[in-house]
Motif scaffolding. Sequence first.
Motif, PDB file in Angstrom:
ATOM      1  N   ASP A 120      -2.927  18.458  -2.710  1.00  0.00           N
ATOM      2  CA  ASP A 120      -2.557  19.252  -2.061  1.00  0.00           C
ATOM      3  C   ASP A 120      -1.886  18.564  -0.570  1.00  0.00           C
ATOM      4  O   ASP A 120      -1.169  18.877  -0.072  1.00  0.00           O
ATOM      5  N   ALA A 121      -2.535  17.549  -0.433  1.00  0.00           N
ATOM      6  CA  ALA A 121      -2.037  16.752   0.806  1.00  0.00           C
ATOM      7  C   ALA A 121      -2.431  15.094   0.576  1.00  0.00           C
ATOM      8  O   ALA A 121      -3.477  14.611   0.055  1.00  0.00           O
ATOM      9  N   VAL A 122      -1.678  14.339   1.249  1.00  0.00           N
ATOM     10  CA  VAL A 122      -1.995  12.737   1.507  1.00  0.00           C
ATOM     11  C   VAL A 122      -2.615  12.896   2.981  1.00  0.00           C
ATOM     12  O   VAL A 122      -1.836  13.166   3.827  1.00  0.00           O
ATOM     13  N   GLY A 123      -3.822  12.170   3.055  1.00  0.00           N
ATOM     14  CA  GLY A 123      -4.087  11.670   4.453  1.00  0.00           C
ATOM     15  C   GLY A 123      -3.597  10.324   4.792  1.00  0.00           C
ATOM     16  O   GLY A 123      -3.993   9.537   3.938  1.00  0.00           O
ATOM     17  N   ILE A 146       0.737  -1.384  -0.050  1.00  0.00           N
ATOM     18  CA  ILE A 146       0.166   0.210   0.004  1.00  0.00           C
ATOM     19  C   ILE A 146       0.960   1.267   0.166  1.00  0.00           C
ATOM     20  O   ILE A 146       0.730   2.156  -0.813  1.00  0.00           O
ATOM     21  N   ARG A 147       1.930   1.108   0.824  1.00  0.00           N
ATOM     22  CA  ARG A 147       3.058   2.299   0.822  1.00  0.00           C
ATOM     23  C   ARG A 147       3.488   2.604  -0.590  1.00  0.00           C
ATOM     24  O   ARG A 147       3.607   3.652  -1.228  1.00  0.00           O
ATOM     25  N   SER A 148       3.937   1.480  -1.180  1.00  0.00           N
ATOM     26  CA  SER A 148       4.557   1.729  -2.628  1.00  0.00           C
ATOM     27  C   SER A 148       3.548   2.059  -3.610  1.00  0.00           C
ATOM     28  O   SER A 148       3.835   2.878  -4.464  1.00  0.00           O
ATOM     29  N   GLY A 149       2.488   1.515  -3.477  1.00  0.00           N
ATOM     30  CA  GLY A 149       1.331   1.850  -4.496  1.00  0.00           C
ATOM     31  C   GLY A 149       0.912   3.134  -4.418  1.00  0.00           C
ATOM     32  O   GLY A 149       0.993   4.330  -5.089  1.00  0.00           O
ATOM     33  N   LEU A 150       0.943   3.878  -3.048  1.00  0.00           N
ATOM     34  CA  LEU A 150       0.361   5.416  -2.679  1.00  0.00           C
ATOM     35  C   LEU A 150       1.510   6.182  -3.432  1.00  0.00           C
ATOM     36  O   LEU A 150       1.181   7.155  -4.004  1.00  0.00           O
ATOM     37  N   LEU A 151       3.011   5.908  -3.141  1.00  0.00           N
ATOM     38  CA  LEU A 151       4.018   6.611  -3.502  1.00  0.00           C
ATOM     39  C   LEU A 151       3.684   6.780  -4.861  1.00  0.00           C
ATOM     40  O   LEU A 151       4.125   7.857  -5.579  1.00  0.00           O
ATOM     41  N   GLY A 152       3.544   5.750  -5.797  1.00  0.00           N
ATOM     42  CA  GLY A 152       3.606   5.609  -7.106  1.00  0.00           C
ATOM     43  C   GLY A 152       2.429   6.365  -7.839  1.00  0.00           C
ATOM     44  O   GLY A 152       2.698   7.262  -8.641  1.00  0.00           O
ATOM     45  N   LEU A 153       1.335   6.456  -7.039  1.00  0.00           N
ATOM     46  CA  LEU A 153       0.024   7.038  -7.517  1.00  0.00           C
ATOM     47  C   LEU A 153       0.202   8.653  -7.104  1.00  0.00           C
ATOM     48  O   LEU A 153      -0.118   9.338  -8.419  1.00  0.00           O
ATOM     49  N   GLU A 183       9.457  10.707   2.765  1.00  0.00           N
ATOM     50  CA  GLU A 183       9.530  10.484   1.484  1.00  0.00           C
ATOM     51  C   GLU A 183       8.444  11.161   0.765  1.00  0.00           C
ATOM     52  O   GLU A 183       8.502  11.627  -0.301  1.00  0.00           O
ATOM     53  N   LEU A 184       7.187  10.902   1.275  1.00  0.00           N
ATOM     54  CA  LEU A 184       6.039  11.182   0.704  1.00  0.00           C
ATOM     55  C   LEU A 184       5.993  12.968   0.702  1.00  0.00           C
ATOM     56  O   LEU A 184       5.755  13.623  -0.436  1.00  0.00           O
ATOM     57  N   ALA A 185       6.667  13.605   1.964  1.00  0.00           N
ATOM     58  CA  ALA A 185       6.568  15.002   1.827  1.00  0.00           C
ATOM     59  C   ALA A 185       7.705  15.543   0.920  1.00  0.00           C
ATOM     60  O   ALA A 185       7.546  16.418   0.474  1.00  0.00           O
TER      61      ALA A 185
END
Length: 365
Positions: A235-238, A216-223, A260-262
């Motif tokens: 604007d933001a990731v929740g 889920i973490r890697s999917g989210l970063l890619g998305l 990393e997301l930030a």
Amino acid sequence: MQPTRRDLLALLAATAAGSVAGAGLAGPVRAAEPSLADAAAAAGLLYGASIASDTLADTAQAALYRRECSILTVDYALKFGWLRPAADRFEPGGADAILAFAGKVPVRGHTLAWNESRPDWLMAMSTAEKRKALDHHIDETVAYYAGRLHSWDVVNEPFWPGHGLPGGYRDGPWMEAFGEGYVERAFRRAHAADPNVPLVLNEAMTERWDEYGAPIRSGLLGLVDRLQDAGVRLDAVGLQGHLLPAHPYDDNAFADFVAELATRKIDIYITELDVDDASFPADIASRDAAVAARYRDFLGAVLAVPAVKIVITWQLADSSSWYYHGELEQHPGASRLPRPLPFDDRLMPKPARDAMLSAFDRRRA
Ligand code: XIL
């Protein structure tokens, strides 16, 4: 229970007359003590909680929200199936009552496209009808609330690798109708309907340090990268933060993921924090201490990342928790009830609240 239209009208009238705002403080949290909102503000944060439409009628609890929260999230009243109990109905009364209660306190919209909110009438539609339904839902709902919300959770929980779809996407009506392109489409339409409202991608389970959290973490970063490459407003990731301590966590490694997301130049919101206490001892003092320790460790790690701007718990007091209601539904008369939140079922502050205050203070230091 869903409030009736009459309940909501009565509530709106009471709120307009100031009787909710004028209610006394709940529980023995002394007025001189800092609230969670005050401590969060000193650390450059907003703190708040989700609120259900029917909680507004509980004067003591409503007063506790007023005291402790500088932001609210609409708990369920904006979900597709609640807002649209039938194809030709649009019932914003529950969320409108929350906005009226909130006054100047910012309110987060939750959520426009979530594959788990799937009323029967929608599932009975053809693919072409489902496509129209999502477009219409976003256009109408975002326009209706334009200028009135802090931000929208445009897409909720895009990933669930357990469904076995390519890319690890969660299955459901919007995936069936559009494939993974529903995500970008939802963001684009929301932006078109209100060019000013901040748009958020909200996800569950990223905190877990096991075979569920990792994809889920890697999917989210890619998305996030694909949406940004496509020039979509984000604007933001929740990150929800429903912590399940029966499973493995590594809070510092998770904070590295948040950092990393930030680097994508977006804010990070912790949107649905609570601690499932099912694996903790039955004894209440031990259980509350274990829950508080999870809040301390999780927030201690994650608040070190400056991009984290908001912390929201999923409800404020145990008796309104989705876990508490779920347990009572499954086991009516259960003697052990969940204690996942900063206040207990008599609205008394718990060690979890102290742990949150300390975590906010440490971020300020
Ligand atoms: C929960 C609500 O609080 C409940 O009232 C409802 O019955 C089920 O959903 N992740 C989410 C939230 O994004 O929308 C969920 O809210 C909790 C899990």
